[in-house]
Design an enzyme around this catalytic site. Structure first.
Site: not given
Ligand SMILES: NC(=O)c1ccc[n+]([C@@H]2O[C@H](COP(=O)([O-])OP(=O)(O)OC[C@H]3O[C@@H](n4cnc5c(N)ncnc54)[C@H](O)[C@@H]3O)[C@@H](O)[C@H]2O)c1
Length: 319
Positions: A36, A96, A143, A194
């Site tokens: 991260d 995202e 996913h 979704n």
């Molecule tokens: N939150 C959910 O319930 C959920 C469920 C299924 C899928 N998703 C998908 O999973 C992905 C992540 O979601 P999330 O909710 O964990 O997001 P989040 O915003 O909680 O975390 C994303 C993390 O990515 C980091 N980041 C950004 N750019 C980066 C890079 N270039 N290299 C490394 N780290 C980087 C950020 O610092 C952050 O900590 C998204 O695509 C989302 O759509 C989320």
């Protein structure tokens, strides 16, 4: 690539999803380079993973030694290059945003070995539009659902150029780490689950924003009815028990009107504007009263493990 050839998994993004994903692969014996850009995200992720593993040990789903080994398999880093080099599999779970994902993939394209298989955890984005042509055959969307160390389903979506061997490999890898993969033949935004949630969400926000019911009452209502019932009858078979004639008649009722499409529902956007983003900020629709994040997550996980313990889709075996 054979499953036996997989040694290192590079996981990008240690936000809401990253810690649980890292835990799943590390507990299965893989070295996980967890990357991260933010140090505090990595620190929080490790605290959450430690707490999650502790819950699995308490529930006798992991031995204390296996939990220690899993933790030892996770290599946190802020360096994309360090995580990506020598990666056999890339799991992308960053923010995202299409541009952020495009930028990361361009960089990974330069540093990852040719053999690397790419799995994106995007919820809605067409990742195949931002992936370089030479990586397309080795790319899928995989996913997961929160919390990914407990909820077993992973939707696997093939792109137009994805090789069958890549889909087979990803399905085998997911089964090896005790998940239940469901393969989708082509991309549609939101995939399967979704899309269902999006339609439900439209009605949820319509009912809340128009004062028909409170968040508390609505959650009690669904937990006492359709959610546990769906554990037995799904969403399709339940029509057989309702009676298809009644179901067809209900659709003809002209008094029911679809809620208007509202992509900025008041109850949601006002909370976002206030910085009330849910458990990660301590308040969303509900107030988590200043409790530590790992405590809140643990309470959820224990309750979910109880539910899955009685499900046909149980994937966890007691040690
Ligand atoms: N939150 C959910 O319930 C959920 C469920 C299924 C899928 N998703 C998908 O999973 C992905 C992540 O979601 P999330 O909710 O964990 O997001 P989040 O915003 O909680 O975390 C994303 C993390 O990515 C980091 N980041 C950004 N750019 C980066 C890079 N270039 N290299 C490394 N780290 C980087 C950020 O610092 C952050 O900590 C998204 O695509 C989302 O759509 C989320």
């Amino acid at each position: 690539m054979d499953l036996d050839d997989v040694k290192k998994i590079a996981l990008f993004g240690a936000g809401t999803m990253g810690p649980g994903l890292a835990q799943v692969f590390a507990a299965a014996g893989y070295v996980v380079g967890l990357c991260d850009l933010r140090k505090e995200a990595l620190d929080t992720a490790l605290t959450v993973i430690r707490s999650n593993l502790g819950t699995f040990v308490e529930r006798k789903l992991l031995s204390p030694e296996a939990a220690d080994r899993a933790l030892g398999n996770i290599m946190p880093t802020q360096s994309v290059d360090e995580a990506g080099q020598d990666a056999d599999v890339v799991v992308e779970a960053i923010v995202e945003k299409k541009d952020a994902k495009r930028e990361l993939y361009e960089r990974l394209n330069r540093i990852c070995p040719d053999r690397a298989v790419f799995m994106s955890n995007t919820s809605y984005l067409n990742i195949f539009e931002v992936m370089s042509p030479e990586r397309q055959p080795n790319t899928v969307i995989a996913h997961w659902f929160a919390p990914p160390h407990i909820v077993p389903l992973v939707e696997v979506v093939r792109g137009p150029e994805t090789r069958q061997a890549t889909v087979d490999f990803v399905v085998a890898l997911l089964k090896k780490v005790d998940r239940i993969p469901a393969v989708m033949e082509k991309f549609v935004p939101g995939f399967c689950i979704n899309r269902l949630l999006r339609i439900l969400g439209r009605e949820v926000f319509f009912l809340l924003d128009n004062g028909y019911i409170s968040p508390e009452e609505l959650d009690v209502a669904v937990k006492a009815s359709i959610i546990p019932r769906a554990m037995v009858l799904g969403l399709v078979q339940r029509y057989d028990f309702t009676g298809l004639d009644l179901s067809a008649g209900n659709l003809e009722n002209a008094e029911y009107l679809e809620p208007p499409i509202d992509n900025a529902p008041r109850s949601l956007v006002e909370r976002v504007a206030n910085g009330d983003l849910g458990v990660k900020t301590g308040k969303g629709f509900f107030d988590y009263g200043g409790r530590k994040l790992e405590e809140i997550l643990k309470e959820r996980d224990v309750a979910l493990l109880d539910v899955f313990a009685n499900s046909k889709h149980l994937i966890y075996k007691k040690i």
